[in-house]
Design an enzyme around this catalytic site. Structure first.
Site, PDB file in Angstrom:
ATOM      1  N   SER A 110     -16.546   7.377  -3.217  1.00  0.00           N
ATOM      2  CA  SER A 110     -15.617   8.066  -3.713  1.00  0.00           C
ATOM      3  C   SER A 110     -15.817   9.912  -3.352  1.00  0.00           C
ATOM      4  CB  SER A 110     -15.570   7.705  -5.238  1.00  0.00           C
ATOM      5  OG  SER A 110     -15.517   6.542  -5.881  1.00  0.00           O
ATOM      6  N   LYS A 113     -12.874  11.810  -2.666  1.00  0.00           N
ATOM      7  CA  LYS A 113     -11.314  12.655  -3.859  1.00  0.00           C
ATOM      8  C   LYS A 113     -12.580  13.504  -3.716  1.00  0.00           C
ATOM      9  CE  LYS A 113     -12.113   8.525  -6.600  1.00  0.00           C
ATOM     10  NZ  LYS A 113     -13.391   8.117  -7.053  1.00  0.00           N
ATOM     11  N   SER A 311     -15.254  10.504 -11.373  1.00  0.00           N
ATOM     12  CA  SER A 311     -14.445   9.800 -10.253  1.00  0.00           C
ATOM     13  C   SER A 311     -13.126   8.958 -10.691  1.00  0.00           C
ATOM     14  CB  SER A 311     -15.322   8.613  -9.502  1.00  0.00           C
ATOM     15  OG  SER A 311     -15.299   8.144  -8.691  1.00  0.00           O
TER      16      SER A 311
END
Length: 480
Positions: A110, A113, A311
């Protein structure tokens, strides 16, 4: 969509806590990282919190040195829990490389991102909003007279075809939140139904169609694990969805076709407004249609903050497709990944070894170097790019917000990092990553990115090692 408004800021970079979105639950324990539910969305977007740390005051005499940084993180980054594939980069605020173990690209999870958010801000603009619209093709409205005022309203006994058009807003809500508030920060489908009814006139008869053509197929990335969508990690990505494609707000279960489900919920809301709805919801592209009503998302700056703090996989996948469309690429996960890297390269961020297959980091085939992530954060922190500041204000705060709320929370060896480290987390099975900002003991701003993608055992042990590495930077004088 580049209608960008850039506010001037001073040269000093100040870290702030809780900026932009409400404090959410710690979400990094699942494998992969599970998004927040819509129940965690704030009723009203609060203003950014005041600064909790003073601007850097370090001088050449107490500037961090590579030897000091290396010594500080050696034990944590050498922990067996991280396995044999670890990338690490630490930069000073001026870009001086203090640690470079980023020779290879790694699966980012993640922390990808960070790149998605950066590209969304540059390609779309921080002040851009995403509209969900209702339109009516006057030629399709039985009994209506095309080209005349009120042509969208059917004549007596006629049925108007109205089209619910998705603009990529992955934060659209069906109605008031579960706390009973009638005011939410995000666009609402029930508000859109009220505005549509007002435009058509109560008692009108309509057929509801949906248009989700802004995004291209496939809705589920072929690079994802098969269980991600039924497991609630993400929904099929659609330009038109409500409650992030959840069967019910606050639950993990997702619907198979978010656009058609949004249309069905919209039809039910129109009935509640005394409209008659006939026929089944179906797809049709809206071309040359008259707009009846619209609702708009918060600006992209706030969407990026939410995506990073919570997230939010669904939001990341929508933003990456919007970036792709803005750059003329296919509005798919892979097309978006390529567009994001192109935006990063134009900012001077090194991406030669990077490969992004989506915007959320769920694709295990993505590869990013720790140097790329560190450069992304340093670019966001530079006074030359104030439009990128939401990348920093969206970072979770250690022990306080988002995916770091439950990390660094207990007293012990991580005390020095609580409230000081701001970082994006990443977790997949066998992958643990952490990238963010921290001030060392002397007040120097450090940018770091740590990636481990061959974790041999529990990712909980691996993330503890990465948390200790960040805490070591907070404790470090790092002068050699």
């Amino acid at each position: 969509m580049r209608g960008r408004v850039v506010a001037g800021v001073g040269a000093a970079v100040v870290l702030v806590a809780g900026a932009g979105v409400a404090i959410g639950a710690g979400l990094d324990g699942a494998e992969p990282e599970r998004p927040a539910t819509s129940a965690s969305a704030p009723a009203v977007l609060p203003p950014s919190a005041p600064a909790v740390l003073q601007p850097a005051t370090s001088s050449p005499g107490n500037a961090p040195a590579p030897a000091g940084v290396t010594a500080a993180v050696r034990a944590a980054l050498g922990d067996r829990a991280l396995g044999g594939s670890v990338g690490a980069t630490v930069l000073a605020a001026d870009g001086t490389v203090l640690l470079d173990r980023g020779g290879a690209a790694h699966t980012p999870a993640s922390v990808a991102k960070l790149l998605t958010g950066t590209a969304a801000l540059t390609a779309l603009g921080p002040d851009t909003t995403l509209a969900t619209r209702v339109v009516s093709d006057s030629a399709a409205a039985a009994g209506a007279t095309p080209g005349t005022p009120g042509a969208s309203t059917p004549a007596a006994g006629g049925t108007a075809d109205i089209v619910l058009v998705g603009g990529g807003d992955a934060t659209l809500q069906s109605g008031a939140d579960d706390r009973g508030s009638d005011t939410t920060a995000y666009a609402r489908l029930d508000v859109l139904a009220k505005r549509t009814a007002a435009a058509l006139g109560r008692g009108a008869t309509v057929r509801v169609l949906v248009d989700d053509s802004a995004f291209a197929a496939p809705a589920v990335s072929p690079d994802w694990e098969p269980g991600y969508v039924p497991g609630g990690i993400a929904a099929p990505t659609s330009a038109l969805s409500v409650d992030q494609g959840r069967v019910r707000p606050g639950e993990d279960a997702r619907v198979g076709d978010p656009a058609l489900e949004a249309g069905r919920r919209f039809a039910a809301l129109l009935r509640a407004q005394d409209l008659t709805v006939r026929g089944a919801v179906a797809r049709r592209a809206a071309q040359g249609a008259q707009e009846l009503a619209r609702v708009e998302s918060p600006p992209v700056a706030r969407l990026v903050e939410r995506m990073l703090e919570q997230s939010d996989n669904d939001l990341a996948e929508a933003l990456v497709r919007l970036v792709a469309a803005e750059r003329g690429e296919p509005a798919t996960a892979a097309g978006g990944g390529a567009a994001v890297l192109a935006e990063a390269q134009e900012l001077g961020i090194p991406v030669a070894r990077a490969r992004l297959l989506d915007g959320s980091g769920l694709a295990r085939g993505s590869r990013v170097g720790s140097d790329t992530l560190a450069a992304t954060l340093r670019t966001a922190a530079s006074p030359e790019h104030p439009e990128l500041r939401p990348v920093l204000t969206g970072l979770p705060v250690a022990g306080l917000t988002g995916t770091l709320a439950e990390r660094y929370a207990d007293s012990g060896p991580l005390d020095a990092a609580r409230g000081v480290v701001r970082a994006k987390t990443g977790t997949l099975t066998g992958v643990s990553s952490l990238a963010g900002l921290v001030r060392d003991r002397d007040g120097g701003l450090l940018v770091f990115a740590f990636l481990a993608d061959r974790v041999p055992g529990s990712t909980l042990d691996a993330r503890q090692a990465l948390d200790e590495a960040a805490a070591a930077l907070a404790e470090c004088g790092c002068r050699g």
